[in-house]
Design a protein around this motif. Structure first.
Motif: not given
Length: 129
Positions: A5, A81, A83-85, A87-88
């Motif tokens: 990451r 992830d 999708e999480t990234a 969103h962030q």
């Protein structure tokens, strides 16, 4: 959280003139190039420094959605992830430029513009899974 990451995973030059760009990078950086088939039926050019792949080069001259895109380097950073990234990225003031897509044997990728408008690739590397 993975050990990957946040790591710079890949760099890619998007250009309208691959031949000219390759000649320049050969002269300036000492790179050689190998052309491979791209998933979309086109070609992808991998730059090597000795035996080590160091960057990619993509010909955007025939891509209608890139007709006005200037030549530019895009850096891809690893995320855990997609999708999480995304969103962030959005909640942090960025915007999605290209929704997630899969590149076989490479990973799941999305393109964003960060909070100051700079393009950035996000990738969940295939080799990280």
């Amino acid at each position: 959280m993975s050990e990957f990451r946040g790591a710079i995973w890949w760099n890619e030059l998007m250009t309208h003139d691959v031949v000219h760009a390759q000649a320049w990078y050969r002269r300036v950086c000492g790179w050689s190039f190998r052309t491979t088939p791209a998933a979309d039926g086109g070609e992808y050019h991998v730059a090597y420094l000795g035996a080590q792949p160091v960057a990619g080069m993509l010909d955007i001259s025939q891509m209608a959605h890139h007709a006005k895109t200037p030549a530019q380097w895009v850096t891809y950073m690893a995320v855990d992830d997609i999708e999480t990234a995304l969103h962030q990225a959005e909640t942090g003031g960025g915007r999605i430029a290209r929704e997630p897509f899969d590149v076989p044997h490479v990973g799941r990728i999305a393109i964003v513009h960060d909070c100051v408008g700079a393009p950035l690739g996000l990738i969940v590397p295939a080799s990280a899974g």
